[in-house]
Motif scaffolding. Structure first.
Motif, mmCIF file in Angstrom:
data_model
loop_
_atom_site.group_PDB
_atom_site.id
_atom_site.type_symbol
_atom_site.label_atom_id
_atom_site.label_comp_id
_atom_site.label_asym_id
_atom_site.label_seq_id
_atom_site.Cartn_x
_atom_site.Cartn_y
_atom_site.Cartn_z
ATOM 1 N N THR A 67 0.847 -1.192 0.000
ATOM 2 C CA THR A 67 0.000 0.000 0.000
ATOM 3 C C THR A 67 0.881 1.240 0.000
ATOM 4 O O THR A 67 1.765 1.379 0.864
ATOM 5 C CB THR A 67 -0.938 0.017 1.219
ATOM 6 O OG1 THR A 67 -1.794 -1.126 1.173
ATOM 7 C CG2 THR A 67 -1.787 1.282 1.228
ATOM 8 N N TYR A 68 0.621 2.135 -0.942
ATOM 9 C CA TYR A 68 1.427 3.343 -1.120
ATOM 10 C C TYR A 68 0.504 4.555 -0.968
ATOM 11 O O TYR A 68 -0.444 4.720 -1.741
ATOM 12 C CB TYR A 68 2.102 3.330 -2.490
ATOM 13 C CG TYR A 68 3.080 2.184 -2.659
ATOM 14 C CD1 TYR A 68 4.439 2.366 -2.441
ATOM 15 C CD2 TYR A 68 2.632 0.912 -3.020
ATOM 16 C CE1 TYR A 68 5.339 1.315 -2.573
ATOM 17 C CE2 TYR A 68 3.527 -0.148 -3.152
ATOM 18 C CZ TYR A 68 4.871 0.062 -2.925
ATOM 19 O OH TYR A 68 5.753 -0.989 -3.057
ATOM 20 N N ASP A 69 0.775 5.381 0.019
ATOM 21 C CA ASP A 69 -0.068 6.538 0.319
ATOM 22 C C ASP A 69 0.796 7.745 0.647
ATOM 23 O O ASP A 69 0.566 8.440 1.636
ATOM 24 C CB ASP A 69 -1.022 6.223 1.474
ATOM 25 C CG ASP A 69 -0.296 5.727 2.724
ATOM 26 O OD1 ASP A 69 0.947 5.605 2.684
ATOM 27 O OD2 ASP A 69 -0.977 5.464 3.728
ATOM 28 N N VAL A 129 -1.460 -1.147 -4.183
ATOM 29 C CA VAL A 129 -2.600 -0.299 -3.825
ATOM 30 C C VAL A 129 -2.109 1.131 -3.608
ATOM 31 O O VAL A 129 -1.246 1.375 -2.757
ATOM 32 C CB VAL A 129 -3.304 -0.823 -2.562
ATOM 33 C CG1 VAL A 129 -4.498 0.073 -2.215
ATOM 34 C CG2 VAL A 129 -3.741 -2.267 -2.756
ATOM 35 N N ARG A 178 -3.280 4.829 -2.466
ATOM 36 C CA ARG A 178 -4.354 5.501 -1.722
ATOM 37 C C ARG A 178 -4.069 6.989 -1.568
ATOM 38 O O ARG A 178 -2.926 7.421 -1.582
ATOM 39 C CB ARG A 178 -4.512 4.879 -0.323
ATOM 40 C CG ARG A 178 -5.102 3.485 -0.328
ATOM 41 C CD ARG A 178 -5.430 3.018 1.075
ATOM 42 N NE ARG A 178 -6.039 1.696 1.097
ATOM 43 C CZ ARG A 178 -7.338 1.474 0.940
ATOM 44 N NH1 ARG A 178 -8.169 2.501 0.783
ATOM 45 N NH2 ARG A 178 -7.804 0.244 0.973
ATOM 46 N N ARG A 221 -7.411 3.406 -4.613
ATOM 47 C CA ARG A 221 -8.497 3.381 -3.652
ATOM 48 C C ARG A 221 -8.597 4.709 -2.906
ATOM 49 O O ARG A 221 -7.594 5.266 -2.466
ATOM 50 C CB ARG A 221 -8.277 2.250 -2.626
ATOM 51 C CG ARG A 221 -8.407 0.843 -3.219
ATOM 52 C CD ARG A 221 -9.846 0.596 -3.661
ATOM 53 N NE ARG A 221 -10.065 -0.740 -4.180
ATOM 54 C CZ ARG A 221 -9.995 -1.071 -5.464
ATOM 55 N NH1 ARG A 221 -9.646 -0.155 -6.368
ATOM 56 N NH2 ARG A 221 -10.255 -2.292 -5.866
#
Length: 242
Positions: free
Chosen positions: A124-126, A150, A152, A172
């Protein structure tokens, strides 16, 4: 075709059996497509910097000579960079190799040079908006990690960059557009096999210039292929939502 239909109806619409010797009609070869020219016989699904990447995807989806490819193989003239935030040694101070990967896609977009390929491992990369700095770069989920990467919070905004691939990501809860391409003078961009969900604006947006400056200006935007993406719960606030 109309003449054949006329005679068929004239004969009382008899039942027709297709001969097994007849050639199969399984799609238009790219050479017959007026928009995307044939890439010179691309049948091996290898995307190189020497030919339009868009035609490789077109061959995959519409050429009856390509039967078994699920994704193209990328062959580029520069370096292969790796982003893997779950790696114990991951750091944006690294050289971006398999043993010393970068930690964020944001950094990769700033550091990648023309001809490079950026492979992103699952996770997950945000870390903020991803803005490619240069043209002629591939951004793809690592082979086998498609839709396991993912993104975000903020998506990818490519402004003024041509010869670009964005492939295999899952977006997302995005504030703004998940994937946005902005000109002017942008050519040969492929947005393929991505998955967007719950975006404040578009799943995919392509514009000639920033909408705030001239919303009807699409000059200089050519050869954009958007194919195989899944887009759900995109906001309908703007008319360019895809």
């Amino acid at each position: 075709g109309q003449l054949a239909t006329f005679f068929w109806r004239y004969k009382g619409s008899p039942s027709v059996e297709v001969s097994p010797l007849s050639p199969a009609c399984t799609g238009l070869p790219p050479v017959d497509n007026p928009v995307i020219p044939d890439s010179g016989g691309t049948t091996d699904c290898v995307a190189t910097t020497a030919e339009p990447w868009a035609s490789v995807w077109f061959d995959m989806h519409y050429s009856d000579t390509v039967q078994s490819c699920t994704r193209p193989v990328f062959s580029v003239s520069g370096a292969t960079r790796i982003v893997d935030r779950t790696h114990p040694n991951a750091s944006d101070g690294n050289p971006g190799t398999a043993s010393a990967p970068w930690r964020t896609i944001v950094h990769a977009a700033e550091e990648a040079n023309s001809g490079d390929i950026v492979f992103v491992k699952a996770g997950t990369y945000d870390d903020g908006r991803i803005e490619p700095r240069t043209s002629n770069v591939v951004f793809s989920a690592y082979p086998g990690d498609e839709h396991e990467v993912v993104i975000r919070g903020w998506g990818i905004r490519a402004k003024g960059t041509s010869n670009l691939i964005i492939h295999g990501f899952k977006f997302r809860d995005i504030a703004n557009n998940a994937i946005q391409v902005i000109g002017p003078d942008v050519r040969n961009v492929v947005i393929a096999d991505n998955d967007t969900y719950n975006t404040d604006y578009a799943g995919v947006s392509v514009r000639g210039v920033l909408s705030s400056s001239d919303p009807e200006n699409f000059d200089g935007v050519r050869d954009i292929l958007i194919i195989g993406n899944k887009i759900r719960r995109a906001s309908m606030i703007n008319s360019e939502v895809l």
